[in-house]
Structures are given as structure tokens and as C-alpha cells.
Design an enzyme around this catalytic site. Structure first.
Site, PDB file in Angstrom:
ATOM      1  N   ASP A 173      -1.833  10.896  -1.939  1.00  0.00           N
ATOM      2  CA  ASP A 173      -2.224   9.874  -2.919  1.00  0.00           C
ATOM      3  C   ASP A 173      -2.563  10.480  -4.265  1.00  0.00           C
ATOM      4  O   ASP A 173      -2.438   9.828  -5.299  1.00  0.00           O
ATOM      5  CB  ASP A 173      -3.409   9.060  -2.386  1.00  0.00           C
ATOM      6  N   ARG A 190       0.868  -1.192   0.000  1.00  0.00           N
ATOM      7  CA  ARG A 190       0.000   0.000   0.000  1.00  0.00           C
ATOM      8  C   ARG A 190       0.899   1.234   0.000  1.00  0.00           C
ATOM      9  O   ARG A 190       2.119   1.131   0.130  1.00  0.00           O
ATOM     10  CB  ARG A 190      -1.011  -0.006   1.166  1.00  0.00           C
ATOM     11  N   GLY A 191       0.261   2.410  -0.115  1.00  0.00           N
ATOM     12  CA  GLY A 191       1.013   3.654  -0.289  1.00  0.00           C
ATOM     13  C   GLY A 191       1.077   3.924  -1.795  1.00  0.00           C
ATOM     14  O   GLY A 191       1.491   3.039  -2.559  1.00  0.00           O
ATOM     15  N   ALA A 192       0.669   5.116  -2.207  1.00  0.00           N
ATOM     16  CA  ALA A 192       0.472   5.380  -3.642  1.00  0.00           C
ATOM     17  C   ALA A 192       1.674   5.010  -4.523  1.00  0.00           C
ATOM     18  O   ALA A 192       1.510   4.266  -5.504  1.00  0.00           O
ATOM     19  CB  ALA A 192       0.054   6.834  -3.841  1.00  0.00           C
TER      20      ALA A 192
HETATM   21  O1  MRU Z   1      -4.446   3.206   2.245  1.00  0.00           O
HETATM   22  P1  MRU Z   1      -2.966   3.414   2.116  1.00  0.00           P
HETATM   23  O2  MRU Z   1      -2.193   2.805   3.237  1.00  0.00           O
HETATM   24  O3  MRU Z   1      -2.460   2.979   0.754  1.00  0.00           O
HETATM   25  O4  MRU Z   1      -2.770   4.987   2.209  1.00  0.00           O
HETATM   26  C1  MRU Z   1      -1.498   5.527   2.089  1.00  0.00           C
HETATM   27  C2  MRU Z   1      -1.418   6.988   2.295  1.00  0.00           C
HETATM   28  O5  MRU Z   1      -2.423   7.653   2.503  1.00  0.00           O
HETATM   29  C3  MRU Z   1      -0.077   7.627   2.151  1.00  0.00           C
HETATM   30  O6  MRU Z   1       0.044   8.732   2.991  1.00  0.00           O
HETATM   31  C4  MRU Z   1       0.112   8.076   0.703  1.00  0.00           C
HETATM   32  O7  MRU Z   1      -0.088   6.996  -0.180  1.00  0.00           O
HETATM   33  C5  MRU Z   1       1.434   8.659   0.447  1.00  0.00           C
HETATM   34  S1  MRU Z   1       2.690   7.449   0.561  1.00  0.00           S
HETATM   35  C6  MRU Z   1       4.160   8.028   0.005  1.00  0.00           C
END
Ligand code: MRU
Length: 370
Positions: A242, A48-50
């Protein structure tokens, strides 16, 4: 310094990723030999994480293509498009997902019309492109760190939300990349980590990363952040994003908007750290950002333990949008954009000072573009 965290990599015709659902209790890796396992891993937050999602999709597309045996070029394109479509249905808010898919599509089209458009050459080219996207992401994050570290002062108490670290990217991180870079410079800093309900990316993942690096940090629940600001305990807030609209409105993990409003009320600088691949200049404002809604169980249970009456109605948006006027600056690999964001984001894209996200495929042979 500790060993760098390897979030995702390509090895022996498989996509390997650290299982983020198992952290912090267990450090284990998922080996995906079928692209559908990568699709599932993105959906269930194993990865996860964009930016990490974008890399996973690119590698997943390369993996899916590797096993195709098409009867014609038309059949090849149909199957490739179908694989891409499956990835595009996984996490709607993450701009980097679509950016990664678009880049793989461009690579595929260039390969089809190139002199050596044999099946094997195209498959290898797609693997190379996915590996390149992964390596570029780490380099981009390091630049974000360098560009952002001067905003951090000795003695700062920095609040962060969710996980925007090595685990949310191919490595190093965006918001945590800035914190890492300031720490590596020798700055004496302390981080407050929001636990980040309902999935606890802060409590489970950001803490784990900071502990590995020996960066001084304290975990709080999300609802404590406002009180800490009032007490003067927070000097800066840095989060990831994201998807960022052309006007600077930024989507990030649910709860970010509340932090930004509170930061405004307490005159605390509020920074977003993100690569240009997170910025969606095709949309004018945050109103147009699709917000993913996740299942009720994330709210009504915790790791199998029921925490709410069965069947109780739940609303679970995974992200919120922070209007640009609450944002002090957006830290990117091409520079730091300040208000007016519309103008300054445009200038960053035009600066040519970007050697990561705008590049695309064209070299063949070998997984490493260096
Ligand atoms: O639902 P997730 O864990 O994928 O959400 C991730 C986030 O909101 C992060 O802050 C975002 O992707 C930036 S990561 C470099």
C-alpha cells in the site's frame, strides 16, 4: 483464458465498479452517478487495494467536477479542492490514493491555464485523465508481471496474502500479476492463499480470481502459514503493498510482517510487487507511514454474526510495515529493485524506464489516450 476482470470503469457519465463486498457470492456492479457514492465505496471497501483506490479517486474527482456549475474560476477551484479533500480522507495508508489525487490536481491546474479553459473542456479533460490513469495501471501491472515472472520457477509453491490481484488494481494485479504472468508462460505453479483476517480478502477475492484463471491454489488460514513454511511447503512469498518508503520498508495488509519474519527464519524469498506510484520517496522509512485503523465490528462480527462479547475492547490496524531487511526484492514496472533499496529504488525512478506513473495530463478529446 477467462475474460479479464473489470474492476472499475467510466461509462455514460458514471463510475462503475465491481462490488467487492458482494464477492464471491454475487458478481454485481455498483454504478456511481454522484462522487459521494465513490467516496463511500472506498471507505466501505466496495473497492479496495491501493492502485484501485487511486483509480477510483481519480474517476470520483472527474465525476464530482462534471456536476459543478461554478460562478467564477475561484469558486471552481474551491469546489474542486473540496472534492479532492473528501477523497484524501478515505484511506490514509494507500499511497496510490494521494498519487491519483495529485495527478488530477496537476491536470486541473494545467487545464485552467490552457488556451481552451472553458468549463466543458476542463470537465472532459479530467475525465480523460482519470480514464488514462485507469488504462495505464493495467499496462503497468502487465509490466510488473513480465519483470517478476523470471523469479518464479516451475514447481513453485507461492504464498500470497490479502488480494493484490485484478480486483486490487484497474486489472491484472501486482503480486497476482506476477503469478498470472508466470502461469501464462506455462509454468507449473501452485498458490497458497492466506484467508487474511479480519476482512478475508484472500478467502473471498484472491480465491475467486485464481479460480477464474484455473490457477492451482489452496486456501489456508493466516495462522497456518508458519507451519507450512516449516514443512518446506512454501518456496516463495509474493505480496502487494500500500505504501513503500524510500528505504524499501513496505506497508501491506495486516499479517504481512509476520510472514516476512517467518520467511526470513526459513530462508524463503519474500517479494513485494508494486507500481512506482506506490513508492513514497518523500518518506525515509516505514516509521512515517500512516496506518489506518478500522472499526471494531470487522473483528467482533462476521457478516452480521457476532463472534466476540459485546463491547469487548478491540484494536484493528488494517496494515503493518515490513522492514526492508526482510524483503528479497521489490518488483516494479521499471525493473526489480534489490538491496540496498534506497539506492536501487532511486535508480528505478531515474531510469526513465517508466512510462506509466510519471506521465500527466495534457491531451484533450476522447476518453481513450491511445
Ligand atoms: O484493505 P485493503 O483490502 O485495501 O488492503 C489491500 C492490500 O493490503 C493490498 O495487498 C495492497 O493494496 C496491494 S494491492 C495491489
Amino acid at each position: 483464458m477467462s475474460q479479464p476482470i473489470q474492476t472499475i470503469f467510466w461509462k455514460d457519465d458514471a463510475v462503475v465498479m465491481i462490488d467487492q463486498n458482494a464477492l464471491p457470492l454475487e458478481e454485481k456492479y455498483l454504478i456511481c452517478r454522484d462522487y459521494r457514492e465513490v467516496v463511500a465505496a472506498i471507505k466501505d471497501l466496495t473497492i479496495r487495494g491501493a492502485p484501485a483506490i487511486g483509480v477510483a479517486a481519480a474517476m470520483g474527482i472527474a465525476l464530482g467536477t462534471l456536476h459543478l456549475c461554478p460562478a467564477s474560476q475561484k469558486a471552481f477551484r474551491t469546489s474542486f479542492d473540496d472534492i479532492c479533500a473528501q477523497f484524501s480522507r478515505t484511506r490514509p495508508t494507500a499511497r496510490n490514493l494521494f498519487w491519483g489525487i495529485e495527478r488530477m490536481k496537476r491536470c486541473f491546474e494545467a487545464d485552467l491555464s490552457s488556451a481552451d479553459n472553458s468549463l466543458d473542456a476542463i470537465k472532459q479533460s479530467l475525465i480523460n485523465e482519470a480514464v488514462r490513469i485507469c488504462e495505464e495501471d493495467i499496462a503497468v501491472n502487465r509490466k510488473i508481471g513480465v519483470n517478476g515472472r523470471s523469479l518464479i520457477q516451475n514447481g513453485d509453491n507461492i504464498l500470497t496474502h490479502c488480494n493484490a490481484g485484478a480486483l486490487a488494481t484497474a486489472g491484472y494485479g501486482t503480486a497476482l500479476g506476477v503469478i498470472r504472468a508466470a502461469f501464462e508462460e506455462g509454468k507449473n505453479i501452485h498458490v497458497f492463499v492466506d484467508e487474511t483476517r479480519p476482512v478475508l480478502q484472500g478467502a473471498r477475492l484472491t480465491t475467486w480470481e485464481l479460480m477464474k484463471e484455473n490457477i492451482h491454489a489452496t486456501l489456508i488460514t493466516d495462522s497456518m502459514a508458519g507451519f507450512l513454511m516449516k514443512q518446506g511447503k512454501i518456496s516463495k512469498i509474493i505480496v502487494g503493498s500500500d505504501r513503500i518508503a524510500a528505504n524499501g520498508d513496505a506497508a501491506n495488509k495486516i499479517g504481512t510482517y509476520s510472514l516476512a519474519v517467518l520467511a526470513g527464519a526459513h530462508q524463503i524469498p519474500f517479494y513485494i510487487a508494486a507500481p512506482l506510484s506506490t513508492i513514497d520517496i518523500s518518506i525515509q522509512s516505514g516509521e512515517e507511514i500512516p496506518i489506518e485503523e478500522r472499526n471494531a465490528e470487522e473483528v467482533t462480527t462476521f457478516r452480521g454474526v457476532i463472534t466476540a462479547p459485546e463491547g469487548f475492547p478491540v484494536y484493528n490496524p488494517a496494515f503493518d510495515v515490513t522492514p526492508h531487511h526482510y524483503i528479497t526484492a521489490i518488483i516494479t514496472e521499471a525493473g526489480v529493485a534489490t538491496p540496498p533499496f534506497q539506492k536501487h529504488i532511486g535508480e528505478l525512478f531515474e531510469s526513465g524506464n517508466v512510462d506509466g506513473p510519471v506521465k500527466s495530463c495534457h491531451s484533450r478529446g476522447g476518453g481513450n489516450p491511445e
